[in-house]
Design a protein around this motif. Structure first.
Motif, mmCIF file in Angstrom:
data_model
loop_
_atom_site.group_PDB
_atom_site.id
_atom_site.type_symbol
_atom_site.label_atom_id
_atom_site.label_comp_id
_atom_site.label_asym_id
_atom_site.label_seq_id
_atom_site.Cartn_x
_atom_site.Cartn_y
_atom_site.Cartn_z
ATOM 1 N N GLN A 1 -67.485 -77.518 18.009
ATOM 2 C CA GLN A 1 -68.357 -76.378 17.708
ATOM 3 C C GLN A 1 -69.772 -76.835 17.387
ATOM 4 O O GLN A 1 -70.758 -76.195 17.781
ATOM 5 N N SER B 1 -68.960 -69.048 10.784
ATOM 6 C CA SER B 1 -69.673 -69.022 12.063
ATOM 7 C C SER B 1 -70.511 -70.264 12.307
ATOM 8 O O SER B 1 -70.954 -70.504 13.440
ATOM 9 N N THR C 1 -57.639 -63.616 25.874
ATOM 10 C CA THR C 1 -57.081 -64.971 25.809
ATOM 11 C C THR C 1 -56.367 -65.370 27.103
ATOM 12 O O THR C 1 -55.642 -66.361 27.120
ATOM 13 N N SER D 1 -58.226 -68.314 11.250
ATOM 14 C CA SER D 1 -58.830 -67.133 11.868
ATOM 15 C C SER D 1 -58.581 -67.200 13.366
ATOM 16 O O SER D 1 -59.137 -68.057 14.053
ATOM 17 N N GLN D 2 -57.751 -66.295 13.857
ATOM 18 C CA GLN D 2 -57.328 -66.333 15.256
ATOM 19 C C GLN D 2 -57.393 -64.935 15.876
ATOM 20 O O GLN D 2 -57.044 -63.964 15.208
ATOM 21 N N SER E 1 -67.006 -73.114 23.440
ATOM 22 C CA SER E 1 -66.537 -71.844 22.909
ATOM 23 C C SER E 1 -65.042 -71.987 22.679
ATOM 24 O O SER E 1 -64.285 -72.246 23.626
ATOM 25 N N ASN F 1 -60.454 -65.989 17.017
ATOM 26 C CA ASN F 1 -61.814 -66.520 16.942
ATOM 27 C C ASN F 1 -62.036 -67.264 15.622
ATOM 28 O O ASN F 1 -62.123 -66.649 14.558
ATOM 29 N N LEU G 1 -64.698 -68.534 14.507
ATOM 30 C CA LEU G 1 -66.014 -68.233 13.943
ATOM 31 C C LEU G 1 -65.950 -67.120 12.909
ATOM 32 O O LEU G 1 -66.864 -66.962 12.104
ATOM 33 N N SER G 2 -64.867 -66.348 12.926
ATOM 34 C CA SER G 2 -64.704 -65.293 11.924
ATOM 35 C C SER G 2 -64.441 -65.879 10.542
ATOM 36 O O SER G 2 -64.665 -65.219 9.529
ATOM 37 N N ARG H 1 -65.167 -73.657 27.692
ATOM 38 C CA ARG H 1 -64.271 -72.745 26.977
ATOM 39 C C ARG H 1 -62.888 -73.372 26.786
ATOM 40 O O ARG H 1 -62.226 -73.714 27.756
ATOM 41 N N LYS I 1 -61.237 -70.796 21.108
ATOM 42 C CA LYS I 1 -60.359 -69.685 20.743
ATOM 43 C C LYS I 1 -58.959 -70.236 20.496
ATOM 44 O O LYS I 1 -58.605 -71.332 20.949
#
Length: 321
Positions: free
Chosen positions: A98, A78, A122, A69-70, A104, A72, A74-75, A48, A106
């Motif tokens: 990724q 993905s 977070t 995109s924060q 993972s 995440n 992946l938003s 992570r 963030k």
């Protein structure tokens, strides 16, 4: 006659008992096999990583984010397959991690604060590694305590500086001063905890070379072999192994070695790990938000910046053990 009848009855009982025993063993074996088959394999460890964007990492022409995109990324996409699938000058770094399926990722958004031991998504207690890509505002007292405690308790800290005077938001502080302040003015350990200090220098250009160490996981990791990096207005660090014997220079500015001129180094503190890079140019992939002037240092043909960033991330997260 009676004896033969008794023998027949007794023999039948023995054969029945034997048959039942065999059936029992078979059933037990099937049950054991079924149990073994039903037990799922342990999933691979997910490492992570939190990228900081709460300290003006996008001020001026900087765009040191993996995605807009924060928290995440992946938003935004993905399943990114290319650096442009995520928007930011660090998108190549993020997408490469990724794509392994082992990380993972963030981002700590602008307006947030670093904390350790809290309940937010977070909070540093939820991560293995913290990346500070050229911060341009000072960390608060509470944030410095959180960072130091995070490392002390086993976290990985990736500090990336720039040259002295690179004050992108004109608040009177640059990354050299901000990162030195973290190490020398905190409530946990201000006595040279990591065994190095960042030089107040502005080195215009160069290709710092890696030391010879075939067993080093950062220089020879799963993402490739590191030979050189890139300076395009950056700085170096001075090592003080007397304060922390774990500090080690891995790449040096031309003409330097030992305790001076270290462009990339690693150290440990408590149960955690630390890495330092003297310039943000090597992590810039040349793509990002419109309006920024960016340069592709990530893929510079004279350097091996991508393997250096990725191997170091893996080492900090414990993935290279």
């Amino acid at each position: 006659m009676e004896e033969r009848q008794m023998y027949a009855i007794t023999g039948t009982r023995h054969r029945l008992a034997s048959a039942l025993a065999v059936l029992g063993l078979i059933a037990t074996g099937v049950a054991v096999q079924a149990t073994a088959t039903a037990t799922p394999a342990h999933a691979a460890t997910t490492h992570r990583v939190l990228f900081d964007n709460a300290h003006a990492e996008t001020a001026g022409n900087a765009d040191w984010i993996i995605s807009t995109s924060q928290p995440n990324p992946l938003s935004q996409d993905s399943a990114p397959s290319d650096e442009t699938d995520w928007t930011g000058a660090l998108s190549s770094w993020g997408v490469a991690l990724q794509q392994t399926g082992d990380y993972s990722l963030k981002t700590l958004p602008s307006g947030s604060s670093l904390a350790y031991g809290g309940s937010t998504a977070t909070d540093l207690s939820n991560f293995d590694t913290l990346v500070l890509p050229e911060p341009n505002t000072l960390f608060t007292t509470a944030e410095k305590t959180a960072i130091m405690k995070f490392v002390q308790n086993g976290g990985g800290l990736f500090m990336i500086s720039d040259h002295t005077g690179a004050d992108r938001n004109n608040d009177g502080e640059d990354a050299v001063e901000i990162l030195n302040d973290l190490m020398t003015n905190n409530s946990v350990d201000s006595d040279d905890p990591f065994g190095f200090s960042i030089d107040a220098k502005s080195i215009s250009s160069g290709y710092p070379a890696a030391i010879s160490d075939s067993t080093n996981a950062v220089l020879h990791g799963s993402f490739g072999t590191v030979t050189k990096s890139l300076i395009a207005s950056g700085t170096t660090a001075t090592l003080t192994p007397a304060d922390n014997s774990a500090v080690k220079g891995l790449l040096y500015r031309s003409g330097y070695s030992g305790n001076t001129g270290a462009f990339f180094l690693t150290s440990t503190y408590g149960s955690g790990r630390v890495a330092f890079w003297g310039d943000s140019s090597p992590i810039d992939d040349g793509t990002g938000q419109s309006g920024n002037t960016l340069y592709d240092g990530w893929n510079d043909t004279g350097a091996t910046n991508a393997p250096l960033a990725l191997n170091a991330t893996a080492w900090l997260a414990g993935a290279s053990d």
